[in-house]
Scaffold this active site. Sequence first.
Site, PDB file in Angstrom:
ATOM      1  CG  ASP A  31      -2.028   0.994   1.136  1.00  0.00           C
ATOM      2  OD1 ASP A  31      -1.741   2.201   1.097  1.00  0.00           O
ATOM      3  OD2 ASP A  31      -3.202   0.578   1.100  1.00  0.00           O
ATOM      4  CG  ASN A  87     -12.286  -0.686   3.938  1.00  0.00           C
ATOM      5  OD1 ASN A  87     -12.417  -1.178   5.044  1.00  0.00           O
ATOM      6  ND2 ASN A  87     -11.247   0.051   3.617  1.00  0.00           N
ATOM      7  CD  GLN A  94     -15.425  -0.572  -1.953  1.00  0.00           C
ATOM      8  OE1 GLN A  94     -16.521  -0.779  -1.430  1.00  0.00           O
ATOM      9  NE2 GLN A  94     -15.001  -1.254  -2.985  1.00  0.00           N
ATOM     10  CB  VAL A  96     -10.162   1.755  -5.102  1.00  0.00           C
ATOM     11  CG1 VAL A  96     -10.034   1.131  -6.493  1.00  0.00           C
ATOM     12  CG2 VAL A  96      -9.116   2.845  -4.901  1.00  0.00           C
ATOM     13  CG  HIS A 100      -8.869  -3.109  -2.536  1.00  0.00           C
ATOM     14  ND1 HIS A 100      -9.940  -2.383  -3.012  1.00  0.00           N
ATOM     15  CD2 HIS A 100      -8.344  -2.384  -1.526  1.00  0.00           C
ATOM     16  CE1 HIS A 100     -10.057  -1.263  -2.333  1.00  0.00           C
ATOM     17  NE2 HIS A 100      -9.104  -1.241  -1.403  1.00  0.00           N
ATOM     18  CG  HIS A 102      -6.956  -2.734   3.070  1.00  0.00           C
ATOM     19  ND1 HIS A 102      -6.175  -1.641   2.803  1.00  0.00           N
ATOM     20  CD2 HIS A 102      -8.160  -2.485   2.506  1.00  0.00           C
ATOM     21  CE1 HIS A 102      -6.873  -0.766   2.112  1.00  0.00           C
ATOM     22  NE2 HIS A 102      -8.089  -1.257   1.907  1.00  0.00           N
TER      23      HIS A 102
END
Length: 117
Positions: A31, A87, A94, A96, A100, A102
């Site tokens: 990240d 998220n 969230q 994006v 995905h 994390h």
Amino acid sequence: MAEPTVFERIVAREIPADILYEDDRIIAITDIAPKAPVHLLVVPKTAEYENVAALAAGDPQLLADIVAVAQDLATERTGGDYRLIFNTGEDAGQTVFHVHAHVLGTGLQEGSLGSEL
């Protein structure tokens, strides 16, 4: 047609990233704004799924593979202790809308990272 997400642009090599893992369906990167000493993102290459619920309904095997990659990376980088966070929705953090995960680890405390992701 919508603009490509940052993850689509990373997959297309339009944006540089520190790639930790890649296969034909998944990419894992560090990240760029870490919220923990270890903060990785595990992302399906397809932008078909906006969130984890859509992914679970549409391609449960891909979700299982994302979790397996997350586990492998966490084992390498944190000794296996980690948080796995998806998220879902703007009010949940969230930013994006391309599903995905994390992967966060090393020195986390209970109650931390409640609003930072």
